[in-house]
Scaffold this motif. Structure first.
Motif, short mmCIF file in Angstrom:
data_model
loop_
_atom_site.label_atom_id
_atom_site.label_comp_id
_atom_site.label_asym_id
_atom_site.label_seq_id
_atom_site.Cartn_x
_atom_site.Cartn_y
_atom_site.Cartn_z
N ASP A 2 4.40 7.38 10.81
CA ASP A 2 5.71 7.02 10.30
C ASP A 2 5.73 7.20 8.78
O ASP A 2 4.87 6.67 8.08
N ALA A 3 6.71 7.92 8.30
CA ALA A 3 6.83 8.15 6.86
C ALA A 3 7.03 6.85 6.09
O ALA A 3 6.69 6.77 4.91
N ASP A 4 7.54 5.82 6.77
CA ASP A 4 7.77 4.56 6.06
C ASP A 4 6.51 3.77 5.77
O ASP A 4 6.56 2.71 5.16
N VAL A 5 5.35 4.31 6.16
CA VAL A 5 4.08 3.70 5.76
C VAL A 5 3.82 3.94 4.27
O VAL A 5 3.07 3.21 3.63
N LEU A 6 4.49 4.95 3.72
CA LEU A 6 4.35 5.25 2.29
C LEU A 6 5.19 4.29 1.45
O LEU A 6 6.24 3.82 1.89
N ASP A 7 4.73 4.04 0.25
CA ASP A 7 5.46 3.17 -0.66
C ASP A 7 6.82 3.79 -0.99
O ASP A 7 6.92 5.00 -1.19
N PRO A 8 7.88 2.98 -1.04
CA PRO A 8 9.21 3.52 -1.33
C PRO A 8 9.31 4.21 -2.69
O PRO A 8 10.20 5.03 -2.90
N VAL A 10 7.45 6.48 -3.69
CA VAL A 10 7.15 7.90 -3.45
C VAL A 10 7.85 8.45 -2.22
O VAL A 10 7.93 9.66 -2.04
N MET A 11 8.36 7.56 -1.35
CA MET A 11 9.02 8.00 -0.12
C MET A 11 10.28 7.16 0.11
O MET A 11 10.30 6.22 0.91
N PRO A 12 11.38 7.50 -0.59
CA PRO A 12 12.61 6.74 -0.42
C PRO A 12 13.43 7.18 0.81
O PRO A 12 14.36 6.49 1.19
N ALA A 13 13.07 8.28 1.42
CA ALA A 13 13.88 8.86 2.50
C ALA A 13 13.44 8.36 3.88
O ALA A 13 13.11 9.14 4.77
N VAL A 14 13.43 7.04 4.03
CA VAL A 14 13.07 6.42 5.31
C VAL A 14 14.09 5.35 5.65
O VAL A 14 14.81 4.85 4.79
N ASP A 15 14.13 4.97 6.91
CA ASP A 15 15.09 3.98 7.37
C ASP A 15 14.71 2.55 6.98
O ASP A 15 15.58 1.71 6.79
N SER A 16 13.41 2.26 6.92
CA SER A 16 12.96 0.89 6.65
C SER A 16 11.91 0.88 5.55
O SER A 16 10.72 0.64 5.80
N PRO A 17 12.31 1.12 4.30
CA PRO A 17 11.32 1.11 3.22
C PRO A 17 10.78 -0.30 2.98
O PRO A 17 11.53 -1.27 2.99
N ASP A 18 9.47 -0.41 2.84
CA ASP A 18 8.83 -1.69 2.54
C ASP A 18 7.97 -1.52 1.30
O ASP A 18 7.22 -0.53 1.20
N PRO A 19 8.03 -2.47 0.38
CA PRO A 19 7.18 -2.37 -0.80
C PRO A 19 5.70 -2.47 -0.44
O PRO A 19 5.34 -2.94 0.64
N ASP A 20 4.88 -2.03 -1.35
CA ASP A 20 3.42 -2.10 -1.21
C ASP A 20 2.88 -1.19 -0.12
O ASP A 20 1.84 -1.47 0.48
N GLY A 21 3.57 -0.08 0.14
CA GLY A 21 3.06 0.89 1.09
C GLY A 21 1.96 1.74 0.48
O GLY A 21 1.58 1.56 -0.68
#
Length: 73
Positions: A2-8, A10-21
């Motif tokens: 899942d791309a949202d495993v990356l920190d927002p 560096v990866m803002p293009a996700v449905d559920s961004p979470d800090p500290d990725g």
């Protein structure tokens, strides 16, 4: 993957961004041994939202991460 495993940051293009990725280098280091395993038979990249990536930089980052992870596996 899942791309949202990356920190927002560096990866803002996700449905559920979470800090500290993870940062890209951290994800590559995590993926390398998994991809090198004989038990690994595939890899899917999910959750990237192209509507949130109008210039394609987030998608390019994901492609770079996958290429880098496979290059060393």
């Amino acid at each position: 993957m899942d791309a949202d495993v990356l920190d927002p940051s560096v990866m803002p293009a996700v449905d559920s961004p979470d800090p500290d990725g993870l940062l890209p280098g951290e994800l590559v280091e995590l993926l390398r041994p998994l991809l090198a395993s004989a038990h690994c038979v595939g890899l899917n990249v999910t959750i990237h939202d192209p509507d949130l990536d109008p210039d394609g930089t987030a998608g390019a980052l994901l492609a770079d991460i996958v290429v880098s992870a496979f290059a060393q596996s």
